[in-house]
Write a protein that holds these residues in place. Structure first.
Motif, PDB file in Angstrom:
ATOM      1  N   VAL A 275       0.883  -1.167   0.000  1.00 37.74           N
ATOM      2  CA  VAL A 275       0.000   0.000   0.000  1.00 37.74           C
ATOM      3  C   VAL A 275       0.912   1.206   0.000  1.00 37.74           C
ATOM      4  O   VAL A 275       1.884   1.264   0.763  1.00 37.74           O
ATOM      5  CB  VAL A 275      -0.900  -0.014   1.249  1.00 37.74           C
ATOM      6  CG1 VAL A 275      -1.652   1.301   1.383  1.00 37.74           C
ATOM      7  CG2 VAL A 275      -1.878  -1.178   1.162  1.00 37.74           C
ATOM      8  N   VAL A 276       0.631   2.146  -0.904  1.00 32.53           N
ATOM      9  CA  VAL A 276       1.481   3.331  -0.981  1.00 32.53           C
ATOM     10  C   VAL A 276       0.656   4.584  -0.720  1.00 32.53           C
ATOM     11  O   VAL A 276      -0.377   4.804  -1.342  1.00 32.53           O
ATOM     12  CB  VAL A 276       2.193   3.435  -2.350  1.00 32.53           C
ATOM     13  CG1 VAL A 276       3.321   2.432  -2.443  1.00 32.53           C
ATOM     14  CG2 VAL A 276       1.236   3.228  -3.514  1.00 32.53           C
ATOM     15  N   LYS A 277       1.100   5.365   0.233  1.00 28.82           N
ATOM     16  CA  LYS A 277       0.418   6.627   0.533  1.00 28.82           C
ATOM     17  C   LYS A 277       1.333   7.782   0.126  1.00 28.82           C
ATOM     18  O   LYS A 277       2.542   7.729   0.409  1.00 28.82           O
ATOM     19  CB  LYS A 277       0.091   6.679   2.034  1.00 28.82           C
ATOM     20  CG  LYS A 277      -0.603   7.955   2.470  1.00 28.82           C
ATOM     21  CD  LYS A 277       0.342   8.940   3.098  1.00 28.82           C
ATOM     22  CE  LYS A 277      -0.279  10.310   3.272  1.00 28.82           C
ATOM     23  NZ  LYS A 277       0.641  11.285   3.884  1.00 28.82           N
TER      24      LYS A 277
ATOM     25  N   ARG B 297      -0.025  -1.787  -5.252  1.00 32.45           N
ATOM     26  CA  ARG B 297      -1.368  -1.998  -5.804  1.00 32.45           C
ATOM     27  C   ARG B 297      -2.446  -1.083  -5.254  1.00 32.45           C
ATOM     28  O   ARG B 297      -3.435  -0.815  -5.900  1.00 32.45           O
ATOM     29  CB  ARG B 297      -1.773  -3.459  -5.571  1.00 32.45           C
ATOM     30  CG  ARG B 297      -1.004  -4.375  -6.490  1.00 32.45           C
ATOM     31  CD  ARG B 297      -1.192  -5.828  -6.166  1.00 32.45           C
ATOM     32  NE  ARG B 297      -2.544  -6.173  -5.828  1.00 32.45           N
ATOM     33  CZ  ARG B 297      -2.920  -7.372  -5.383  1.00 32.45           C
ATOM     34  NH1 ARG B 297      -2.019  -8.316  -5.243  1.00 32.45           N
ATOM     35  NH2 ARG B 297      -4.172  -7.614  -5.080  1.00 32.45           N
ATOM     36  N   TYR B 298      -2.283  -0.632  -4.022  1.00 31.30           N
ATOM     37  CA  TYR B 298      -3.322   0.233  -3.450  1.00 31.30           C
ATOM     38  C   TYR B 298      -2.699   1.579  -3.089  1.00 31.30           C
ATOM     39  O   TYR B 298      -1.703   1.646  -2.370  1.00 31.30           O
ATOM     40  CB  TYR B 298      -3.968  -0.446  -2.246  1.00 31.30           C
ATOM     41  CG  TYR B 298      -4.640  -1.737  -2.659  1.00 31.30           C
ATOM     42  CD1 TYR B 298      -5.848  -1.708  -3.346  1.00 31.30           C
ATOM     43  CD2 TYR B 298      -4.031  -2.975  -2.448  1.00 31.30           C
ATOM     44  CE1 TYR B 298      -6.441  -2.877  -3.796  1.00 31.30           C
ATOM     45  CE2 TYR B 298      -4.618  -4.152  -2.888  1.00 31.30           C
ATOM     46  CZ  TYR B 298      -5.827  -4.097  -3.564  1.00 31.30           C
ATOM     47  OH  TYR B 298      -6.417  -5.240  -4.026  1.00 31.30           O
ATOM     48  N   VAL B 299      -3.309   2.628  -3.632  1.00 30.31           N
ATOM     49  CA  VAL B 299      -2.707   3.958  -3.547  1.00 30.31           C
ATOM     50  C   VAL B 299      -3.609   4.885  -2.734  1.00 30.31           C
ATOM     51  O   VAL B 299      -4.810   4.975  -2.986  1.00 30.31           O
ATOM     52  CB  VAL B 299      -2.521   4.544  -4.969  1.00 30.31           C
ATOM     53  CG1 VAL B 299      -1.871   5.924  -4.901  1.00 30.31           C
ATOM     54  CG2 VAL B 299      -1.706   3.596  -5.838  1.00 30.31           C
TER      55      VAL B 299
ATOM     56  N   ASN C 212       2.121  -6.580   2.599  1.00 28.28           N
ATOM     57  CA  ASN C 212       3.434  -6.943   3.123  1.00 28.28           C
ATOM     58  C   ASN C 212       4.159  -5.713   3.632  1.00 28.28           C
ATOM     59  O   ASN C 212       5.019  -5.798   4.495  1.00 28.28           O
ATOM     60  CB  ASN C 212       4.296  -7.574   2.028  1.00 28.28           C
ATOM     61  CG  ASN C 212       3.626  -8.784   1.435  1.00 28.28           C
ATOM     62  OD1 ASN C 212       2.811  -8.652   0.535  1.00 28.28           O
ATOM     63  ND2 ASN C 212       3.929  -9.953   1.972  1.00 28.28           N
ATOM     64  N   LEU C 213       3.798  -4.557   3.055  1.00 28.61           N
ATOM     65  CA  LEU C 213       4.496  -3.332   3.418  1.00 28.61           C
ATOM     66  C   LEU C 213       3.580  -2.126   3.183  1.00 28.61           C
ATOM     67  O   LEU C 213       2.815  -2.102   2.220  1.00 28.61           O
ATOM     68  CB  LEU C 213       5.755  -3.192   2.536  1.00 28.61           C
ATOM     69  CG  LEU C 213       6.681  -2.013   2.815  1.00 28.61           C
ATOM     70  CD1 LEU C 213       7.330  -2.131   4.191  1.00 28.61           C
ATOM     71  CD2 LEU C 213       7.782  -1.932   1.746  1.00 28.61           C
ATOM     72  N   TYR C 214       3.690  -1.151   4.079  1.00 29.46           N
ATOM     73  CA  TYR C 214       2.983   0.115   3.901  1.00 29.46           C
ATOM     74  C   TYR C 214       4.038   1.179   3.633  1.00 29.46           C
ATOM     75  O   TYR C 214       4.804   1.534   4.526  1.00 29.46           O
ATOM     76  CB  TYR C 214       2.169   0.423   5.168  1.00 29.46           C
ATOM     77  CG  TYR C 214       1.584   1.820   5.247  1.00 29.46           C
ATOM     78  CD1 TYR C 214       1.345   2.592   4.111  1.00 29.46           C
ATOM     79  CD2 TYR C 214       1.245   2.375   6.480  1.00 29.46           C
ATOM     80  CE1 TYR C 214       0.798   3.861   4.205  1.00 29.46           C
ATOM     81  CE2 TYR C 214       0.697   3.642   6.583  1.00 29.46           C
ATOM     82  CZ  TYR C 214       0.480   4.383   5.444  1.00 29.46           C
ATOM     83  OH  TYR C 214      -0.049   5.651   5.537  1.00 29.46           O
ATOM     84  N   GLU C 215       4.085   1.642   2.378  1.00 28.69           N
ATOM     85  CA  GLU C 215       5.054   2.691   2.042  1.00 28.69           C
ATOM     86  C   GLU C 215       4.395   4.054   2.190  1.00 28.69           C
ATOM     87  O   GLU C 215       3.342   4.313   1.602  1.00 28.69           O
ATOM     88  CB  GLU C 215       5.551   2.529   0.602  1.00 28.69           C
ATOM     89  CG  GLU C 215       6.499   1.358   0.419  1.00 28.69           C
ATOM     90  CD  GLU C 215       6.970   1.220  -1.024  1.00 28.69           C
ATOM     91  OE1 GLU C 215       7.918   0.472  -1.257  1.00 28.69           O
ATOM     92  OE2 GLU C 215       6.357   1.842  -1.932  1.00 28.69           O
ATOM     93  N   ASN C 216       5.026   4.904   2.956  1.00 24.22           N
ATOM     94  CA  ASN C 216       4.497   6.241   3.186  1.00 24.22           C
ATOM     95  C   ASN C 216       5.465   7.231   2.541  1.00 24.22           C
ATOM     96  O   ASN C 216       6.553   7.472   3.053  1.00 24.22           O
ATOM     97  CB  ASN C 216       4.382   6.453   4.702  1.00 24.22           C
ATOM     98  CG  ASN C 216       3.628   7.705   5.040  1.00 24.22           C
ATOM     99  OD1 ASN C 216       4.073   8.799   4.724  1.00 24.22           O
ATOM    100  ND2 ASN C 216       2.481   7.561   5.699  1.00 24.22           N
TER     101      ASN C 216
END
Ligand code: ASP
Length: 439
Positions: free
Chosen positions: A4-6, A32-34, A200-204
């Protein structure tokens, strides 16, 4: 692999920034999720769209003309659409929002449109599904998050989409009323989405290359922290280091999803990894240094205080009765000191002192103001001998008088109190000792 990328406001402030974001997302299929924020500042004197929306809505609410301000907001989005060469128009949405402003749909509704509109552009630009946060982020009537329902709604809805854009910052109550988180709340949305899709990971993604060992306004070019635990982060954030909304850690922490803070303007840098626990030894024994100015020490003395059961409770009662929370409470045999925020305490000091006198009958109460607290935080301290020794020798060499020392039982941090005027020198002395001398 599912990420997930914010992206924060400055990462999406212009078409140029959108292009960088698009490149980042396309560079890794697992993104995949923005979760986008509203457009932020393009340069330091620029306005954030969220602030423009608040201003504009206040005019509308007071029955004043708001066309000019509304035009500014429209321009921001239209500029992005044009810059991205998209065949797309938000005119219909602008009209709906304008009508809602006139019919006073609420400040939160107004503020949320920043993310809503940016999310629509982002979905179009990436060719991802747009999922309105109003349908998947659920709030209770009292404005608090309904975490359980949100998780269910998000998981259900997103399982149907391989890729989607979910605007940050807002959601809705069961009856559809739009509710926002507090400012900077898109970080929370990202975290909720990460949990719901079991990422698996939350990218901020933001505009700094991660958490820094010290505040760059105090220390020149501080090093980046590569790995930090949630507990360390909490200590540093509490003492003023801010990159991530405080509430963003809870959803992912519980399920063991790491957060990676990354820089949209320097995508090749690894940023900071925030994890529940790690076997990685921090590079410098300490992980970070943070602090705040503006504390008062309330020094209380009473002969035989040590044998008077309930003395401490009575003193704290005086603070509690005035609604003042205390930060630290170091004590001696016949003395105790309470550290409180100066601005909070100043207006109520006479009441508090009178209450302490009435409740606890001390021999004396003395106040010392303009103090600063500095937290030296690090999971590595527990297993390293001599950390405190090095810390205090650094301060002594810098001619800094230490007013208070507090080491928590977790051995995760050492808090020291110094005069406000020694704040910068103290942090630099600590940084030099633990970081510069190790480079
Ligand atoms: N746009 C909102 C703000 O400026 C929320 C966010 O960016 O996270 O606070």
């Amino acid at each position: 692999m599912k990420k997930v990328v914010k992206f924060g406001g400055s990462s999406l402030a212009s078409a140029e920034q959108f292009i960088k974001v698009g490149d980042i997302i396309r560079a890794d299929k697992s993104r995949r999720y923005v979760v986008p924020s509203a457009p932020g500042k393009r340069y330091s004197s620029d306005a954030k769209v969220t602030d423009l929306l608040y201003q504009c809505y206040h005019l509308a609410e007071n029955g004043q003309a708001f066309n000019k301000q509304f035009g500014q907001i429209k321009d921001r989005y239209n500029e992005i659409i044009r810059g991205l060469k998209l065949n797309y128009s938000l005119e219909e949405d602008f009209e709906t929002i304008k009508k809602q402003f006139i019919s006073k749909a609420g400040e939160m509704y107004a503020a949320s449109r920043g993310e809503y509109l940016n999310g629509k552009i982002m979905a179009k630009y990436l060719d991802y599904e747009f999922v309105d946060a109003a349908n998947v982020i659920r709030f209770h009537k009292d404005g608090t998050l309904d975490a359980e329902k949100t998780n269910k709604l998000l998981a259900e809805r997103l399982s149907a989409h391989e890729r989607a854009v979910i605007p940050g910052f807002y959601g809705a109550s069961a009856n559809g009323t739009i509710i926002t988180f507090s400012r900077g709340g898109s970080d929370i949305t990202g975290s909720l989405v990460a949990k719901a899709v079991n990422a698996n990971l939350y990218e901020n993604w933001t505009d700094v290359s991660g958490f820094l060992v010290a505040d760059p306004r105090v220390v020149k070019n501080p090093e980046i922290i590569h790995t930090i635990t949630y507990s360390e982060l909490r200590e540093l954030a509490y003492m003023g280091a801010s990159v991530l909304h405080e509430d963003a850690i809870f959803p992912v922490r519980k399920v063991g999803i790491p957060i990676n803070i990354r820089n949209t303007n320097a995508p090749d840098e690894d940023g900071t990894m925030i994890v529940e626990s790690t076997c990685r030894i921090p590079a410098y024994t300490i992980t970070g240094i943070a602090g705040k100015k503006g504390f008062v020490a309330v020094n209380i003395e009473k002969d035989m205080m040590n044998s008077e059961i309930g003395f401490g409770r009575k003193v704290l009662q005086a603070f509690e009765d005035s609604g003042i929370s205390f930060e630290h409470m170091p004590s001696g045999i016949d003395t105790m000191t309470i550290f409180v925020h100066q601005d909070e305490f100043a207006e109520k000091e006479q009441t508090v002192i009178a209450d302490i006198n009435n409740l606890a009958h001390p021999d004396s109460i003395e106040l010392e103001s303009d103090l600063a607290l500095i937290a030296v935080v690090g999971r590595g301290m527990k297993s390293t001998r001599g950390t405190a020794g090095r810390l205090f020798s650094a301060l002594a060499h810098a001619h800094i008088n230490v007013k208070m020392i507090d080491q928590g039982s977790s051995e995760l941090n050492i808090i020291i109190g110094v005069k406000n005027e020694d704040f910068n020198d103290a942090i630099n002395a600590i940084y030099d000792m633990f970081v510069i001398s190790q480079l």
